[in-house]
Design an enzyme around this catalytic site. Structure first.
Site, PDB file in Angstrom:
ATOM      1  N   ARG A  15       0.817  -1.206   0.000  1.00 44.33           N
ATOM      2  CA  ARG A  15       0.000   0.000   0.000  1.00 44.33           C
ATOM      3  C   ARG A  15       0.862   1.273   0.000  1.00 44.33           C
ATOM      4  O   ARG A  15       0.518   2.265   0.622  1.00 44.33           O
ATOM      5  CB  ARG A  15      -0.972   0.008   1.196  1.00 44.33           C
ATOM      6  N   LYS A  18      -0.906   4.584  -0.879  1.00 39.02           N
ATOM      7  CA  LYS A  18      -1.719   5.151   0.199  1.00 39.02           C
ATOM      8  C   LYS A  18      -0.831   5.936   1.173  1.00 39.02           C
ATOM      9  O   LYS A  18      -1.098   7.093   1.481  1.00 39.02           O
ATOM     10  CB  LYS A  18      -2.425   4.009   0.920  1.00 39.02           C
ATOM     11  N   SER A 432     -19.107   4.749  13.943  1.00 38.24           N
ATOM     12  CA  SER A 432     -17.704   4.801  14.347  1.00 38.24           C
ATOM     13  C   SER A 432     -17.311   6.240  14.679  1.00 38.24           C
ATOM     14  O   SER A 432     -17.818   7.187  14.088  1.00 38.24           O
ATOM     15  CB  SER A 432     -16.815   4.260  13.238  1.00 38.24           C
ATOM     16  N   CYS A 515      -8.281   1.704   1.414  1.00 38.03           N
ATOM     17  CA  CYS A 515      -8.189   0.321   0.957  1.00 38.03           C
ATOM     18  C   CYS A 515      -8.952  -0.579   1.915  1.00 38.03           C
ATOM     19  O   CYS A 515      -9.083  -0.261   3.086  1.00 38.03           O
ATOM     20  CB  CYS A 515      -6.741  -0.134   0.934  1.00 38.03           C
ATOM     21  N   ASP A 598     -26.215  -2.206   9.607  1.00 36.13           N
ATOM     22  CA  ASP A 598     -25.743  -1.466   8.432  1.00 36.13           C
ATOM     23  C   ASP A 598     -25.834  -2.288   7.165  1.00 36.13           C
ATOM     24  O   ASP A 598     -25.337  -3.405   7.119  1.00 36.13           O
ATOM     25  CB  ASP A 598     -24.270  -1.072   8.627  1.00 36.13           C
ATOM     26  N   GLU A 604     -24.239  -2.684  -3.878  1.00 35.31           N
ATOM     27  CA  GLU A 604     -23.033  -3.028  -4.610  1.00 35.31           C
ATOM     28  C   GLU A 604     -23.252  -4.102  -5.669  1.00 35.31           C
ATOM     29  O   GLU A 604     -22.731  -4.015  -6.758  1.00 35.31           O
ATOM     30  CB  GLU A 604     -22.012  -3.544  -3.624  1.00 35.31           C
ATOM     31  N   HIS A 694     -16.573  12.375   4.052  1.00 31.05           N
ATOM     32  CA  HIS A 694     -15.412  11.887   3.300  1.00 31.05           C
ATOM     33  C   HIS A 694     -14.385  12.983   3.107  1.00 31.05           C
ATOM     34  O   HIS A 694     -13.364  12.782   2.472  1.00 31.05           O
ATOM     35  CB  HIS A 694     -15.859  11.328   1.952  1.00 31.05           C
TER      36      HIS A 694
HETATM   37  N1  GLN Z   1     -21.390   1.809  11.387  1.00 34.57           N
HETATM   38  C1  GLN Z   1     -20.361   1.981  10.422  1.00 34.57           C
HETATM   39  C2  GLN Z   1     -19.477   3.148  10.821  1.00 34.57           C
HETATM   40  O1  GLN Z   1     -19.983   4.073  11.355  1.00 34.57           O
HETATM   41  C3  GLN Z   1     -20.924   2.242   9.062  1.00 34.57           C
HETATM   42  C4  GLN Z   1     -19.842   2.469   8.048  1.00 34.57           C
HETATM   43  C5  GLN Z   1     -20.320   2.539   6.633  1.00 34.57           C
HETATM   44  O2  GLN Z   1     -21.470   2.777   6.380  1.00 34.57           O
HETATM   45  N2  GLN Z   1     -19.447   2.356   5.698  1.00 34.57           N
HETATM   46  O3  GLN Z   1     -18.287   3.161  10.540  1.00 34.57           O
END
Ligand code: GLN
Ligand code: ZN
Length: 764
Positions: A15, A18, A432, A515, A598, A604, A694
């Protein structure tokens, strides 16, 4: 028989890309040093492919962030706000990718990011305004990289994201239509082709995955228009269409003067039927994509040869007449680099694996075998009559009673409102909290055995305590425990469930510097024991506010793993769902009142063709989700969360997941989805993300206040709809820094307070 590769992993063996990019972003590495890292990675990849004996080696498939973003910069499609004085080309590119906040005037949001077709890769969405005029930027990246390979003695085929895909995926911000951009864009592509020819390129390939979508008449004429203008070129122009079949444009593709066409026979079995129905042009080379660029399993050689034989028979292309070539069906960016070094894995599993490097060898071997067998004499009825692999998309019978929750959602809503007594516009986060370097080194130390499990667990608990305190201080309403014990939302569950295996270094790029290391499903899945109960109960014990139990849904676990190929996906989804159902009920029994499951990656694997979506996918994916929560009591509130959701076509299906609340990504696309939800009478309570996580940018109170109002306005048919609206960021905060997160959340709570204060009579 010649072999060709469409694209190769670009993150480097360890990586490197990155880490170098992140160091550059922190100001610890110069631009020159970052470019040098890229150059080393490219050289290594080219050499690998050359050594393996690949004939058509790609160049320009490398990118420091995203090939589509590179293309926007290449053709000069840099929106006005990013034309910031004094920035280098690289800084401009990263401003578009990640946003930028360096002062009053130097303050821009990132461009939107979207899933790349049916993969877990994300690209940056270009924006074209009425004022956009294309011009080729210099030095042109494809030319530079072609010459770079040439200087290493390797002649490559530049891979250029095609004009059709580029235009079709761009967001148009003004009144011009897509076709209004065609001539201007084609002119720039033509200029590029001249420069490539001058540099000595003999062939260029346009990557056009968009052609495997459902296309209407205007799409088709746009495609024809573009390539009528582009194809009269001073070098061979080839076309590659990964991730599906080209049923809507077969005729058009075949009547344009492409020297070579690369088709996907793995995800596009319909291409075989198309060959049956129509002829293949007599002078064109057919590159048959017969090895998956997306799975991690060894190719069944016999099957691949049979397939190649069938393709040869139907197309009239043979290795003898030089018109049949063997290829990987898509770019290899979707798989890890190499199996070499995975010494901790069970050798029985290793012997079944094939990553990018190994697939090169498989491809070359196949092409050699193929030369030895005379494919023209192949008779499909001669084959051993085996069943072939089970179709991955066949759904088993759905256990309906296990998948139906009672009572109905609106009744549960009243019961839950009474139980939780939340304020209007409840605030929450997605799960998170920032995974600081401290958290990461703690986990690394534990994994290495440098600290014991007791120390590790107690540190995780301390972090959880801090996180709960912080959220209480911020004044959030529904809390989370912070997910400090999880490196990754899928890996964490995979590690505790039966049936998964893990690589040490199987990294795959998700977007930019991010990644992921998808687990492998290697046998039947089941729950060994409680996975999240202890920590959830601990966190809930720290506060009087509800703390959400936090699970990853079955479809996401499946979609972000490398699944088996010997049993259908649906069967694997239900196995995972059953395991999660046990966990959900366990959490409920232990007093957790709100459980979030989640489904970040539900979309996808959504089939690209509308006609296939329900039968082949949603018919089992949605019930699999419902299976996880259908057993809970009415007073237990089920949340779900989805990322990058463009569920305009599947709103009803999302509603049928039967969650009580759904939070989703919406901030980057100006909440366009909300009007759709209103129009479709969406029943689930919604938490459209009001800011983009993001990007490191901190949104201010005014901006968030406006976002809440905008959401309410879009959701309401007669005036703003505050009822059933939640306020939250648009995804988990783990990739963010601590400071910016606290600021952003404080602003979010304050903006909510202001809206509540003013709009209080509108809210029941
Ligand atoms: N519960 C996860 C977090 O908060 C959801 C992450 C996600 O949707 N990619 O990281
Ligand atoms: Zn998300």
């Amino acid at each position: 028989m010649k072999t060709s590769v469409q694209g190769y992993p670009r993150i480097g063996k360890h990586r490197e890309l990155k880490f170098a990019t992140e160091a550059w972003l922190r100001g610890e590495l110069s631009e020159g040093e970052l470019h040098a890292t890229g150059k080393r990675i490219r050289a290594e990849s080219w050499k690998k492919m050359a050594e393996a004996g690949i004939d058509r080696i790609p160049s320009n498939d490398f990118s420091l962030y995203d090939p589509l973003l590179d293309t926007a910069c290449l053709v000069g499609a840099i929106p006005e706000p990013y034309r910031i004085m004094g920035l280098s080309a690289l800084e401009t590119l990263f401003a578009m990718a990640r946003g930028r906040q360096k002062g009053e005037t130097d303050n821009v949001k990132a461009l939107p990011m979207r899933k790349w077709f049916n993969t877990n890769y994300h690209y940056i969405v270009s924006e074209l305004s009425d004022g956009t005029r294309f011009s080729l930027s210099h030095p042109a990246k494809p030319v530079e990289e072609f010459l770079e390979a040439l200087s290493l003695g390797i002649s490559t085929t530049p891979v250029i994201p095609g004009a059709m895909t580029f235009l079709s995926l761009a967001r148009l911000t003004g009144n011009r239509s897509r076709s209004d951009y065609a001539d201007d864009l084609a002119r720039v592509y033509r200029e590029l082709l001249s420069e490539l020819a001058e540099a000595g390129a003999r062939e260029v390939v346009f990557d056009e995955p968009y052609l495997a979508s459902d296309l209407d008449e205007s799409d088709k004429s746009l495609f024809v228009r573009l390539y009528e203008l582009i194809t009269p070129a001073p070098l061979d122009v080839a076309l590659q269409i990964p991730y599906g079949d080209i049923r809507d444009v077969w005729q058009e593709v075949m009547s344009l003067p492409f020297a070579r066409i690369a088709l996907d026979f793995i995800e596009g079995p319909e291409n075989l039927n198309l060959l049956r129905k129509h002829s293949f042009p007599r002078k064109t080379i057919l590159t048959a994509g017969i090895i998956s660029g997306k799975n991690v399993w060894k190719t069944d050689e016999g099957q691949a040869l049979d397939l190649l034989g069938e393709i040869s028979r139907l197309s009239g292309c043979t290795s003898g007449n030089g018109r049949l070539e063997a290829g990987i069906a898509s770019s290899l960016v979707h798989v890890p680099l190499t199996v070499a070094g995975e010494s901790a894995l069970d050798p029985a599993i290793v012997s079944r694996l094939s990553f990018a490097e190994e697939k090169l060898a498989e491809l070359v071997l196949l092409s050699v075998c193929c030369e030895k067998t005379d494919l023209r004499s192949f008779n499909p009825n001669d084959s051993d009559g085996g069943e072939g692999p089970a179709s991955l998309y066949t759904a088993p019978t759905i256990p309906q009673e296990e998948c139906t929750r009672t009572p109905e959602r609106h009744i549960r809503r009243t019961i839950q409102a009474r139980r939780f007594a939340l304020p209007p516009l409840p605030t929450t986060t997605i799960g998170s909290f920032p995974q600081t370097s401290e958290v990461r080194s703690l986990r690394a130390a534990w994994r290495k055995g440098a600290i014991d499990t007791t120390t590790y667990t107690s540190r995780i608990r301390e972090l959880t305590v801090d996180c709960i305190r912080e959220q209480e201080e911020l004044g959030l309403d529904v809390l989370v425990h912070g997910e400090f014990e999880r490196t990754d939302m899928v890996e964490f569950f995979g590690q505790q469930l039966k049936g998964f295996a893990f690589t040490a270094n199987g990294w795959v790029q998700s977007y930019g510097t991010r990644c992921v290391k998808p687990p492998l499903i290697v046998s039947d899945v089941s729950r060994k024991g409680p996975m999240t109960v202890e920590l959830s109960v601990y966190a809930q014990g720290l506060t009087n506010k509800p703390v959400k139990g936090m699970l990853t849904g079955p479809v996401t676990i499946l979609n972000w793993s490398f699944p088996r190929e010997d049993i259908p996906l649906a069967a694997q989804a239900f196995q995972i769902a059953r395991a999660l159902r046990e966990e959900v009920l366990d959490l409920e029994r232990n007093g957790i009142g709100i459980i979030q499951i989640d489904e970040a990656a539900l979309q996808e694997k959504l089939p690209r063709r509308k006609a296939d979506r329900r039968a082949a996918y949603l018919s089992w994916a949605i019930p699999a989700f419902r299976m996880t929560h259908a057993g809970v009591k009415p007073e237990t509130q089920i949340h779900t969360h989805m990322c990058y959701s463009d569920f305009t076509g599947i709103v009803r299906d999302i509603d049928e997941m039967d969650a009580d609340v759904i939070t989703f990504e919406a901030a980057r696309s100006d909440h366009a989805l909300l009007a759709f939800l209103a129009a479709e009478h969406f029943q689930t309570a919604v938490g459209p993300g009001i800011y983009d996580i993001h990007s490191p940018r901190v949104p201010d109170v005014g901006e968030l206040y406006d976002a809440i109002h905008r959401c309410a306005r879009l959701l309401g048919k007669h005036g703003p709809a505050f009822d059933g609206l939640w306020v939250n960021p648009d995804c988990g905060l783990k990739t963010r820094g601590r400071e910016e997160t606290i600021h952003s959340l404080a602003n979010l709570v304050e903006a909510t307070r202001l809206v509540r204060q003013e709009a209080v009579h509108d809210i029941d």
